[in-house]
Scaffold this motif. Structure first.
Motif, mmCIF file in Angstrom:
data_model
loop_
_atom_site.group_PDB
_atom_site.id
_atom_site.type_symbol
_atom_site.label_atom_id
_atom_site.label_comp_id
_atom_site.label_asym_id
_atom_site.label_seq_id
_atom_site.Cartn_x
_atom_site.Cartn_y
_atom_site.Cartn_z
ATOM 1 N N LEU A 143 -5.022 -27.206 -11.180
ATOM 2 C CA LEU A 143 -5.826 -28.123 -11.978
ATOM 3 C C LEU A 143 -7.303 -27.770 -11.875
ATOM 4 N N PHE A 144 -7.778 -27.469 -10.663
ATOM 5 C CA PHE A 144 -9.175 -27.070 -10.489
ATOM 6 C C PHE A 144 -9.508 -25.866 -11.367
ATOM 7 N N ALA A 145 -8.572 -24.912 -11.435
ATOM 8 C CA ALA A 145 -8.807 -23.694 -12.217
ATOM 9 C C ALA A 145 -8.932 -23.992 -13.701
ATOM 10 N N ARG A 146 -8.308 -25.071 -14.155
ATOM 11 C CA ARG A 146 -8.328 -25.406 -15.577
ATOM 12 C C ARG A 146 -9.522 -26.272 -15.967
ATOM 13 N N LEU A 147 -10.132 -26.917 -14.999
ATOM 14 C CA LEU A 147 -11.229 -27.831 -15.306
ATOM 15 C C LEU A 147 -12.499 -27.058 -15.630
ATOM 16 N N GLN A 148 -13.208 -27.493 -16.663
ATOM 17 C CA GLN A 148 -14.475 -26.862 -17.017
ATOM 18 C C GLN A 148 -15.560 -27.236 -16.019
ATOM 19 N N SER A 149 -15.539 -28.466 -15.563
ATOM 20 C CA SER A 149 -16.525 -28.920 -14.586
ATOM 21 C C SER A 149 -15.955 -28.779 -13.187
ATOM 22 N N LYS A 150 -16.755 -28.252 -12.270
ATOM 23 C CA LYS A 150 -16.323 -28.089 -10.889
ATOM 24 C C LYS A 150 -16.830 -29.229 -9.999
ATOM 25 N N ASN A 151 -17.597 -30.152 -10.577
ATOM 26 C CA ASN A 151 -18.103 -31.286 -9.806
ATOM 27 C C ASN A 151 -17.036 -32.378 -9.763
ATOM 28 N N VAL A 152 -16.058 -32.186 -8.900
ATOM 29 C CA VAL A 152 -14.919 -33.086 -8.849
ATOM 30 C C VAL A 152 -14.739 -33.625 -7.441
ATOM 31 N N ASP A 153 -14.074 -34.741 -7.359
ATOM 32 C CA ASP A 153 -13.717 -35.343 -6.082
ATOM 33 C C ASP A 153 -12.373 -34.762 -5.664
ATOM 34 N N ALA A 154 -12.384 -33.859 -4.686
ATOM 35 C CA ALA A 154 -11.176 -33.135 -4.302
ATOM 36 C C ALA A 154 -10.069 -34.070 -3.834
ATOM 37 N N GLU A 155 -10.426 -35.075 -3.055
ATOM 38 C CA GLU A 155 -9.408 -35.990 -2.537
ATOM 39 C C GLU A 155 -8.782 -36.812 -3.659
ATOM 40 N N LYS A 156 -9.594 -37.176 -4.634
ATOM 41 C CA LYS A 156 -9.059 -37.937 -5.762
ATOM 42 C C LYS A 156 -8.102 -37.073 -6.573
ATOM 43 N N ILE A 157 -8.467 -35.800 -6.743
ATOM 44 C CA ILE A 157 -7.587 -34.871 -7.455
ATOM 45 C C ILE A 157 -6.251 -34.758 -6.731
ATOM 46 N N LYS A 158 -6.281 -34.629 -5.409
ATOM 47 C CA LYS A 158 -5.043 -34.500 -4.643
ATOM 48 C C LYS A 158 -4.188 -35.760 -4.751
ATOM 49 N N ALA A 159 -4.843 -36.921 -4.708
ATOM 50 C CA ALA A 159 -4.098 -38.175 -4.803
ATOM 51 C C ALA A 159 -3.408 -38.300 -6.158
ATOM 52 N N LEU A 160 -4.134 -37.986 -7.207
ATOM 53 C CA LEU A 160 -3.549 -38.060 -8.543
ATOM 54 C C LEU A 160 -2.481 -36.980 -8.741
ATOM 55 N N SER A 161 -2.691 -35.813 -8.122
ATOM 56 C CA SER A 161 -1.691 -34.754 -8.202
ATOM 57 C C SER A 161 -0.392 -35.193 -7.543
ATOM 58 N N LEU A 162 -0.496 -35.860 -6.398
ATOM 59 C CA LEU A 162 0.698 -36.343 -5.705
ATOM 60 C C LEU A 162 1.453 -37.346 -6.574
ATOM 61 N N LYS A 163 0.732 -38.270 -7.199
ATOM 62 C CA LYS A 163 1.385 -39.244 -8.071
ATOM 63 C C LYS A 163 2.073 -38.547 -9.247
ATOM 64 N N SER A 164 1.423 -37.536 -9.778
ATOM 65 C CA SER A 164 2.018 -36.802 -10.895
ATOM 66 C C SER A 164 3.261 -36.047 -10.453
ATOM 67 N N LEU A 165 3.217 -35.482 -9.243
ATOM 68 C CA LEU A 165 4.380 -34.775 -8.715
ATOM 69 C C LEU A 165 5.549 -35.728 -8.493
ATOM 70 N N VAL A 166 5.254 -36.926 -8.040
ATOM 71 C CA VAL A 166 6.300 -37.932 -7.867
ATOM 72 C C VAL A 166 6.928 -38.262 -9.216
ATOM 73 N N ARG A 167 6.092 -38.453 -10.216
ATOM 74 C CA ARG A 167 6.603 -38.771 -11.553
ATOM 75 C C ARG A 167 7.464 -37.623 -12.080
ATOM 76 N N MET A 168 7.019 -36.398 -11.853
ATOM 77 C CA MET A 168 7.795 -35.250 -12.300
ATOM 78 C C MET A 168 9.112 -35.144 -11.547
ATOM 79 N N ALA A 169 9.090 -35.476 -10.257
ATOM 80 C CA ALA A 169 10.311 -35.421 -9.456
ATOM 81 C C ALA A 169 11.340 -36.421 -9.966
ATOM 82 N N VAL A 170 10.868 -37.582 -10.413
ATOM 83 C CA VAL A 170 11.775 -38.584 -10.978
ATOM 84 C C VAL A 170 12.471 -38.017 -12.211
ATOM 85 N N PHE A 171 11.691 -37.378 -13.077
ATOM 86 C CA PHE A 171 12.274 -36.763 -14.267
ATOM 87 C C PHE A 171 13.233 -35.636 -13.885
#
Length: 286
Positions: A65-93
């Protein structure tokens, strides 16, 4: 201090759309074995039925996700938290799909996973084996000198074309041919008679007829062709002058040459490594 990310769409939407396009869950025995191996190293961050999600999974998803973002000014921990939630959703599918799909469909998915894994392993091996693909300055200069035509150097011929203004009739043709043959040896075609037209052009003109280009190619500066026909009209052609067009300066094309040579070096190294590995491998076709 953590920086907030500025984007044109909500961060959660970007995470979901990006992760859904790059992450694959394999629900077969191979995935179970991989999870078992991972569990001996690190504890899972989440579990969805029989599918475990490990810190390494989240790191991979976040990096992509970091590689795809145009802006690098991101909150790394927030990205990881949202990534985990997305992975959970994908695992359900993924878990639901594993129960709904038949063995043929699951087999096709497994084949895609194997292909992706082998391709990734191949790239990793190539990256480790090939230390550099950068050409030297000598390589760049030699390539430039040996390929000047690729960078614009060429000989441009200024030509004169003498032809009757109209297509001669069968009765007129012998007289027109005789007149043209007389002009063949005359130096100044610009003093032609009124029945002829004179075209001044170059052999690289976009609208030059292919027959005229072919005739020009066989002539040197000062040469005059024999009478030949183009679209039922007789023509004479003379190369009035040959001009040398120089290649673009090396400084202008150095970057292009470097990229081209780097690609050649890379391909040659990949071929070398491939041949070495194939020579050692026990390959069988069935």
């Amino acid at each position: 201090m953590r920086m907030r990310m500025t984007m044109t769409m909500p961060l959660k939407t970007v995470v979901l759309s990006c992760l859904c396009s790059v992450l694959v869950f394999s629900c077969n025995q191979e995935q179970t074995e991989q999870n078992a191996a991972s569990s001996s190293i690190e504890a899972p961050l989440a579990s969805v039925n029989t599918l475990d999600i490990y810190p390494q999974d989240v790191n991979v998803a976040s990096d992509k996700l970091f590689a795809r973002l145009q802006s690098k000014n991101v909150d790394a921990e927030k990205i990881k938290a949202l990534s985990l939630k997305s992975l959970v959703r994908m695992a359900v599918f993924a878990d639901a799909a594993a129960q709904d799909l038949d063995q043929t469909e699951l087999g096709l998915i497994d084949a895609e996973v194997r292909y992706f894994k082998r391709e990734l392993l191949m790239r990793r091996h190539i990256e480790k084996q090939i230390k550099t693909t950068a050409p030297t300055e000598v390589d760049i200069r030699d390539f430039y000198q040996n390929n000047l035509a690729r960078f614009g150097q060429k000989t441009i011929k200024k030509i004169l074309v003498l032809t009757p203004k109209n297509i001669p009739s069968t009765d007129q043709l012998p007289m027109v041919m005789a007149s043209l043959n007389q002009w063949k040896d005359k130096a100044n075609w610009r003093k032609r008679g009124g029945e002829f037209e004179l075209v001044e052009t170059t052999d690289d003109a976009a609208n030059l007829h292919s027959n005229l280009k072919a005739a020009t190619k066989a002539l040197n500066e000062g040469d005059t062709s024999k009478v030949f026909f183009v679209d039922k009209k007789p023509h004479l052609l003379r190369v009035e002058q040959s001009l040398q067009q120089h290649a673009k300066p090396l400084a202008e094309v150095r970057s292009l040459i470097r990229q081209s040579l780097a690609a050649k070096i890379l391909n040659a190294e990949i071929k070398r490594i491939s041949e070495e590995l194939l020579a050692k491998a026990d390959v069988k076709y069935f």
